[in-house]
Design a protein around this motif. Structure first.
Motif, PDB file in Angstrom:
ATOM      1  N   ARG A  46       0.840  -1.185   0.000  1.00  0.00           N
ATOM      2  CA  ARG A  46       0.000   0.000   0.000  1.00  0.00           C
ATOM      3  C   ARG A  46       0.884   1.247   0.000  1.00  0.00           C
ATOM      4  O   ARG A  46       1.851   1.324   0.767  1.00  0.00           O
ATOM      5  CB  ARG A  46      -0.910  -0.021   1.224  1.00  0.00           C
ATOM      6  N   GLU A  47       0.570   2.207  -0.859  1.00  0.00           N
ATOM      7  CA  GLU A  47       1.406   3.394  -0.962  1.00  0.00           C
ATOM      8  C   GLU A  47       0.592   4.659  -0.743  1.00  0.00           C
ATOM      9  O   GLU A  47      -0.607   4.728  -1.072  1.00  0.00           O
ATOM     10  CB  GLU A  47       2.115   3.454  -2.319  1.00  0.00           C
ATOM     11  N   PHE A  48       1.266   5.632  -0.207  1.00  0.00           N
ATOM     12  CA  PHE A  48       0.670   6.933   0.070  1.00  0.00           C
ATOM     13  C   PHE A  48       0.395   7.680  -1.224  1.00  0.00           C
ATOM     14  O   PHE A  48       1.193   7.637  -2.159  1.00  0.00           O
ATOM     15  CB  PHE A  48       1.629   7.739   0.943  1.00  0.00           C
ATOM     16  N   VAL A  49      -0.756   8.374  -1.263  1.00  0.00           N
ATOM     17  CA  VAL A  49      -1.106   9.205  -2.408  1.00  0.00           C
ATOM     18  C   VAL A  49      -1.151  10.678  -2.010  1.00  0.00           C
ATOM     19  O   VAL A  49      -0.481  11.520  -2.596  1.00  0.00           O
ATOM     20  CB  VAL A  49      -2.462   8.778  -3.011  1.00  0.00           C
ATOM     21  N   GLY A  63       5.040  12.011  -4.840  1.00  0.00           N
ATOM     22  CA  GLY A  63       5.585  12.542  -6.081  1.00  0.00           C
ATOM     23  C   GLY A  63       4.784  12.129  -7.307  1.00  0.00           C
ATOM     24  O   GLY A  63       4.629  12.901  -8.264  1.00  0.00           O
ATOM     25  N   THR A  64       4.239  10.923  -7.268  1.00  0.00           N
ATOM     26  CA  THR A  64       3.474  10.420  -8.410  1.00  0.00           C
ATOM     27  C   THR A  64       2.132  11.127  -8.567  1.00  0.00           C
ATOM     28  O   THR A  64       1.521  11.075  -9.636  1.00  0.00           O
ATOM     29  CB  THR A  64       3.214   8.918  -8.254  1.00  0.00           C
ATOM     30  N   ILE A 104      -2.429  16.742  11.746  1.00  0.00           N
ATOM     31  CA  ILE A 104      -1.498  17.199  10.717  1.00  0.00           C
ATOM     32  C   ILE A 104      -1.362  16.151   9.624  1.00  0.00           C
ATOM     33  O   ILE A 104      -1.196  14.964   9.903  1.00  0.00           O
ATOM     34  CB  ILE A 104      -0.117  17.495  11.317  1.00  0.00           C
ATOM     35  N   ALA A 105      -1.385  16.598   8.373  1.00  0.00           N
ATOM     36  CA  ALA A 105      -1.234  15.691   7.237  1.00  0.00           C
ATOM     37  C   ALA A 105       0.106  14.980   7.310  1.00  0.00           C
ATOM     38  O   ALA A 105       1.120  15.581   7.635  1.00  0.00           O
ATOM     39  CB  ALA A 105      -1.337  16.472   5.936  1.00  0.00           C
ATOM     40  N   ASN A 106       0.110  13.704   7.016  1.00  0.00           N
ATOM     41  CA  ASN A 106       1.348  12.929   7.044  1.00  0.00           C
ATOM     42  C   ASN A 106       1.229  11.736   6.115  1.00  0.00           C
ATOM     43  O   ASN A 106       0.137  11.256   5.830  1.00  0.00           O
ATOM     44  CB  ASN A 106       1.659  12.488   8.479  1.00  0.00           C
ATOM     45  N   PRO A 107       2.359  11.245   5.599  1.00  0.00           N
ATOM     46  CA  PRO A 107       2.331  10.207   4.578  1.00  0.00           C
ATOM     47  C   PRO A 107       2.439   8.771   5.096  1.00  0.00           C
ATOM     48  O   PRO A 107       2.336   7.834   4.307  1.00  0.00           O
ATOM     49  CB  PRO A 107       3.553  10.535   3.728  1.00  0.00           C
ATOM     50  N   SER A 108       2.670   8.596   6.380  1.00  0.00           N
ATOM     51  CA  SER A 108       2.908   7.242   6.880  1.00  0.00           C
ATOM     52  C   SER A 108       1.605   6.525   7.192  1.00  0.00           C
ATOM     53  O   SER A 108       0.808   7.010   7.994  1.00  0.00           O
ATOM     54  CB  SER A 108       3.763   7.286   8.139  1.00  0.00           C
ATOM     55  N   PRO A 109       1.393   5.347   6.612  1.00  0.00           N
ATOM     56  CA  PRO A 109       0.160   4.608   6.920  1.00  0.00           C
ATOM     57  C   PRO A 109       0.063   4.236   8.396  1.00  0.00           C
ATOM     58  O   PRO A 109      -1.032   4.021   8.906  1.00  0.00           O
ATOM     59  CB  PRO A 109       0.243   3.373   6.031  1.00  0.00           C
TER      60      PRO A 109
END
Length: 125
Positions: A46-49, A63-64, A104-109
């Motif tokens: 699973r990847e962060f969007v 980045g994608t 706070i927004a963050n990318p870690s699942p």
């Protein structure tokens, strides 16, 4: 109990657009929680969007996704959105909405405690 329900997935041609929605229900104050979108393709992790803070500011993108996807939220409707433009076949995945206990927004699942069931997005070439 918190429930997240995604909608808006489907089949689209490369270069097209799709908009995803995620409605939150349950015993949380929606505006206090950052929300995120993740995706998972077969055989991949699973990847962060994208993610957005509880107040709706400071969006954060992988980045994608940067420049093609836009995350937003309407706290009055307990809903978070993901607008996806210029879609590519490699964007094909199940997209998951997630809620964090942090504002706070963050990318870690690992920072997300609540997950939806996912909605399939398929981009054909």
């Amino acid at each position: 109990q918190v429930q997240l329900v995604e909608s808006g997935g489907g089949l689209v041609l490369a270069g097209g657009s799709l908009g995803l929605s995620c409605v939150s229900s349950g015993r949380i104050t929606f505006s206090r929680h950052a929300m995120g979108w993740f995706r998972q393709s077969p055989g991949k992790e699973r990847e962060f969007v994208a993610s957005i803070s509880g107040a709706g500011g400071a969006p954060y993108y992988a980045g994608t996704a940067k420049g093609r996807f836009t995350i937003s939220r309407d706290n009055a409707k307990n809903t978070v959105y993901l607008q996806m433009n210029s879609l590519k076949p490699e964007d094909t995945a199940v997209y998951y909405c997630a809620g964090s206990l942090l504002p706070i927004a963050n990318p870690s699942p690992r920072e997300y405690n609540y997950w939806g069931q996912g909605t399939q997005v398929t981009v054909s070439s």
